[in-house]
Design a protein around this motif. Structure first.
Motif, PDB file in Angstrom:
ATOM      1  N   ALA A   2      -3.666 -14.550  -4.201  1.00  0.00           N
ATOM      2  CA  ALA A   2      -4.505 -13.666  -3.389  1.00  0.00           C
ATOM      3  C   ALA A   2      -4.817 -12.375  -4.146  1.00  0.00           C
ATOM      4  O   ALA A   2      -4.034 -11.947  -4.990  1.00  0.00           O
ATOM      5  CB  ALA A   2      -3.780 -13.341  -2.091  1.00  0.00           C
ATOM      6  N   ASN A   4      -5.102  -8.453  -4.034  1.00  0.00           N
ATOM      7  CA  ASN A   4      -4.577  -7.361  -3.196  1.00  0.00           C
ATOM      8  C   ASN A   4      -5.023  -5.994  -3.702  1.00  0.00           C
ATOM      9  O   ASN A   4      -4.931  -5.697  -4.895  1.00  0.00           O
ATOM     10  CB  ASN A   4      -3.039  -7.370  -3.183  1.00  0.00           C
ATOM     11  N   ALA A  23     -12.913  -3.078   3.029  1.00  0.00           N
ATOM     12  CA  ALA A  23     -12.576  -4.405   3.571  1.00  0.00           C
ATOM     13  C   ALA A  23     -13.830  -5.083   4.126  1.00  0.00           C
ATOM     14  O   ALA A  23     -14.066  -6.273   3.883  1.00  0.00           O
ATOM     15  CB  ALA A  23     -11.516  -4.271   4.666  1.00  0.00           C
ATOM     16  N   TYR A  28     -12.566  -8.738   3.315  1.00  0.00           N
ATOM     17  CA  TYR A  28     -11.110  -8.818   3.201  1.00  0.00           C
ATOM     18  C   TYR A  28     -10.500  -8.346   4.514  1.00  0.00           C
ATOM     19  O   TYR A  28     -11.123  -7.600   5.276  1.00  0.00           O
ATOM     20  CB  TYR A  28     -10.591  -7.886   2.086  1.00  0.00           C
ATOM     21  N   TYR A  30      -8.033  -5.894   6.483  1.00  0.00           N
ATOM     22  CA  TYR A  30      -7.488  -4.555   6.279  1.00  0.00           C
ATOM     23  C   TYR A  30      -6.145  -4.449   7.010  1.00  0.00           C
ATOM     24  O   TYR A  30      -6.061  -4.765   8.189  1.00  0.00           O
ATOM     25  CB  TYR A  30      -8.465  -3.502   6.807  1.00  0.00           C
ATOM     26  N   THR A 121      -3.126 -13.912   1.390  1.00  0.00           N
ATOM     27  CA  THR A 121      -4.394 -13.416   1.924  1.00  0.00           C
ATOM     28  C   THR A 121      -4.994 -12.322   1.050  1.00  0.00           C
ATOM     29  O   THR A 121      -4.274 -11.399   0.647  1.00  0.00           O
ATOM     30  CB  THR A 121      -4.150 -12.826   3.348  1.00  0.00           C
ATOM     31  N   ASP A 122      -6.298 -12.407   0.784  1.00  0.00           N
ATOM     32  CA  ASP A 122      -6.996 -11.311   0.105  1.00  0.00           C
ATOM     33  C   ASP A 122      -7.030 -10.142   1.080  1.00  0.00           C
ATOM     34  O   ASP A 122      -7.564 -10.274   2.187  1.00  0.00           O
ATOM     35  CB  ASP A 122      -8.444 -11.712  -0.218  1.00  0.00           C
ATOM     36  N   LEU A 123      -6.479  -9.019   0.675  1.00  0.00           N
ATOM     37  CA  LEU A 123      -6.451  -7.905   1.629  1.00  0.00           C
ATOM     38  C   LEU A 123      -6.426  -6.542   0.956  1.00  0.00           C
ATOM     39  O   LEU A 123      -6.149  -6.414  -0.237  1.00  0.00           O
ATOM     40  CB  LEU A 123      -5.260  -8.033   2.589  1.00  0.00           C
TER      41      LEU A 123
END
Ligand code: DC
Length: 222
Positions: A2, A4, A23, A28, A30, A121-123
């Motif tokens: 992911a 970050n 985001a 993405y 948040y 998760t991409d966040l």
């Protein structure tokens, strides 16, 4: 793996406004980690636990579950299944949060949860210790700051718009105190990670800061 993005900095530097914007632009998730610490502080307040009582706070940690959900781009934080978004933004909760987020048990619990979320998760996650402690391998790290004067004036205008009587001097004093506590604590103090990019938002618009972060993401994403 992911992707970050970690954003750290003192209260009032504009982290959440900017993180939400970035985001949105990247689609993405948040994650506002301050809200998680606030939910725990709300529990301690409701239980009448004194902020100095580390033993009681550590024991209470075992009775608390904090979860997050994302509804239409807005984060909701749940304390033992109850949506507490509407109750965590008061000065009382803010002050309790800054006093109770110093304890190892409190930090351990939330750090673990935050790492789990970021693994898959991409966040974009904001807080005080994200780049230094929670996500040391984040692909993009930003330390977002602004002068006490700028942060105080922003807060003053916010409160004035809501019709709340307040003094700029008292607000700046509260900001100084919170900075001292967040930067001076023993575990995971607020500081800039060695590999974080410093952005001072004192004289930048929200768009300018968001654009700088989006440019960093583009650089690292190739
Ligand atoms: O960002 P905020 O104002 O909602 O944070 C409230 C308090 O929570 C702040 O005084 C420091 C603490 N906090 C922390 O210790 N670590 C984080 N990652 C986020 C917030």
């Amino acid at each position: 793996m992911a992707f970050n993005i970690a954003i750290d900095g003192p209260a009032g530097a504009g982290k959440s406004t900017i993180a939400k914007k970035v985001a949105g632009a990247l689609s993405y998730i948040y994650v506002d980690t301050g809200a998680m610490y606030r939910a725990m502080a709300l529990y301690f307040l409701r239980e009448g636990i004194a902020p100095e009582d580390e033993a009681a706070i550590s024991e209470a940690c075992g009775k608390i579950t904090v979860t997050l959900s994302n509804e239409n781009g807005e984060q909701h934080v749940f304390l033992n299944g109850e949506d507490v978004n509407g109750q965590i933004r008061t000065e009382e909760v803010g002050s309790m949060t800054s006093k109770t987020s110093i304890y190892g048990k409190v930090r351990e619990k939330l750090t673990q949860l935050q790492r789990e979320m970021a693994r898959t998760t991409d966040l974009i996650m904001d807080g005080r210790d994200i780049g230094t402690c929670v996500l040391p391998n984040a692909q993009v790290k930003v330390y977002l700051t602004a002068s006490v004067k700028t942060r105080g004036e922003r807060r003053f205008l916010e409160l004035k718009e809501k019709g709340v009587e307040c003094s700029l001097e008292k607000i700046c004093e509260d900001i100084r105190k919170r900075d001292e506590r967040d930067m001076g604590r023993e575990i995971a103090p607020l500081r800039q990670a060695e590999d974080a990019v410093l952005i001072d938002s004192s004289f930048l618009s929200i768009e300018e800061v968001a654009d700088k972060i989006l440019a960093l993401v583009k650089e690292r994403n190739v």
